[in-house]
Scaffold this motif. Structure first.
Motif, PDB file in Angstrom:
ATOM      1  N   GLU A 105       2.449   4.806  -7.791  1.00  0.00           N
ATOM      2  CA  GLU A 105       1.078   4.919  -8.319  1.00  0.00           C
ATOM      3  C   GLU A 105       0.938   4.156  -9.632  1.00  0.00           C
ATOM      4  O   GLU A 105      -0.080   3.484  -9.866  1.00  0.00           O
ATOM      5  N   ALA A 106       1.951   4.218 -10.500  1.00  0.00           N
ATOM      6  CA  ALA A 106       1.906   3.503 -11.782  1.00  0.00           C
ATOM      7  C   ALA A 106       1.923   1.990 -11.558  1.00  0.00           C
ATOM      8  O   ALA A 106       1.167   1.250 -12.204  1.00  0.00           O
ATOM      9  N   ILE A 107       2.782   1.530 -10.666  1.00  0.00           N
ATOM     10  CA  ILE A 107       2.842   0.094 -10.362  1.00  0.00           C
ATOM     11  C   ILE A 107       1.508  -0.365  -9.786  1.00  0.00           C
ATOM     12  O   ILE A 107       0.947  -1.382 -10.192  1.00  0.00           O
ATOM     13  N   THR A 131       0.851  -1.181   0.000  1.00  0.00           N
ATOM     14  CA  THR A 131       0.000   0.000   0.000  1.00  0.00           C
ATOM     15  C   THR A 131       0.890   1.234   0.000  1.00  0.00           C
ATOM     16  O   THR A 131       2.111   1.137   0.234  1.00  0.00           O
ATOM     17  N   ARG A 132       0.280   2.357  -0.182  1.00  0.00           N
ATOM     18  CA  ARG A 132       1.012   3.629  -0.160  1.00  0.00           C
ATOM     19  C   ARG A 132       1.769   3.799   1.167  1.00  0.00           C
ATOM     20  O   ARG A 132       2.886   4.296   1.183  1.00  0.00           O
ATOM     21  N   ASP A 161      10.467  13.512  -3.333  1.00  0.00           N
ATOM     22  CA  ASP A 161      10.745  12.807  -4.569  1.00  0.00           C
ATOM     23  C   ASP A 161       9.457  12.353  -5.237  1.00  0.00           C
ATOM     24  O   ASP A 161       9.014  11.220  -5.060  1.00  0.00           O
ATOM     25  N   ALA A 162       8.864  13.251  -5.982  1.00  0.00           N
ATOM     26  CA  ALA A 162       7.596  12.963  -6.650  1.00  0.00           C
ATOM     27  C   ALA A 162       7.725  11.795  -7.624  1.00  0.00           C
ATOM     28  O   ALA A 162       6.755  11.066  -7.845  1.00  0.00           O
ATOM     29  N   ALA A 163       8.912  11.575  -8.175  1.00  0.00           N
ATOM     30  CA  ALA A 163       9.097  10.474  -9.120  1.00  0.00           C
ATOM     31  C   ALA A 163       8.868   9.124  -8.455  1.00  0.00           C
ATOM     32  O   ALA A 163       8.283   8.219  -9.060  1.00  0.00           O
TER      33      ALA A 163
END
Length: 166
Positions: free
Chosen positions: A60-62, A10-11, A52-54
């Motif tokens: 989120e993409a995964i 999870t996040r 680090d937004a990347a």
């Protein structure tokens, strides 16, 4: 010791996963800057999105991709291991899907207790559930212990891999 379960990350797990990924010399040699290690009191704190937004975009993409599963080994609410499973459709091998296992890590104080083996066996069972015909992984040539570990699980060093930084 608490029983270990394997589940999708999870996040809230992201900071612990990042600490696991940075918890070795090879990973630190690749990183642009150090992240807190698992013994650092700030390691469990939520990484601010502005830092680090990347990394957050990658999570989120995964998380949104049905062909990717970011897995954690959870022992009583503590993340003690992680790996990423990617399911790849292919025309080779008669169209069988393959699973790539990446970023396999077990927390330093939990290594040698069977968590990595359980996580890998769980991952291989997950591949079978999806009907994959092959599981594959790459490991840094400097990781001799990891090579012995993967061989003990039945993996064969059958190919030579190549990478290029972009």
């Amino acid at each position: 010791m608490a029983q270990v379960i394997f589940r999708r990350a999870t996040r809230a797990d992201v900071p612990a996963i990042l600490a696991l990924l940075d918890d070795d010399e090879i990973a630190r040699s690749r990183a642009a800057g150090p992240s807190p290690g698992p013994d650092d009191p700030t390691a469990g704190a939520l990484t601010p999105e502005a830092v680090d937004a990347a990394l957050w975009a990658a999570f989120e993409a995964i998380d949104a991709d049905p062909r990717n599963e970011l897995i954690v080994a959870d022992a009583g609410g503590a993340v003690v291991g992680t790996c990423q499973l990617t399911f790849i459709p292919s025309l080779s091998r008669r169209g069988a899907e393959r699973m790539t296992i990446e970023a396999v890590r077990v927390r330093g104080d939990r290594r040698g207790h069977g968590i990595g083996r359980e996580m890998m066996l769980w991952s291989l069972a997950r591949a079978r559930e999806r009907g994959c015909g092959l599981a594959q992984l790459t490991t840094d040539k400097r990781r001799a212990d990891a090579h012995r570990f993967y061989t003990s699980l039945g993996f064969a060093a059958s190919h030579e891999g190549f990478k290029i930084g972009l």
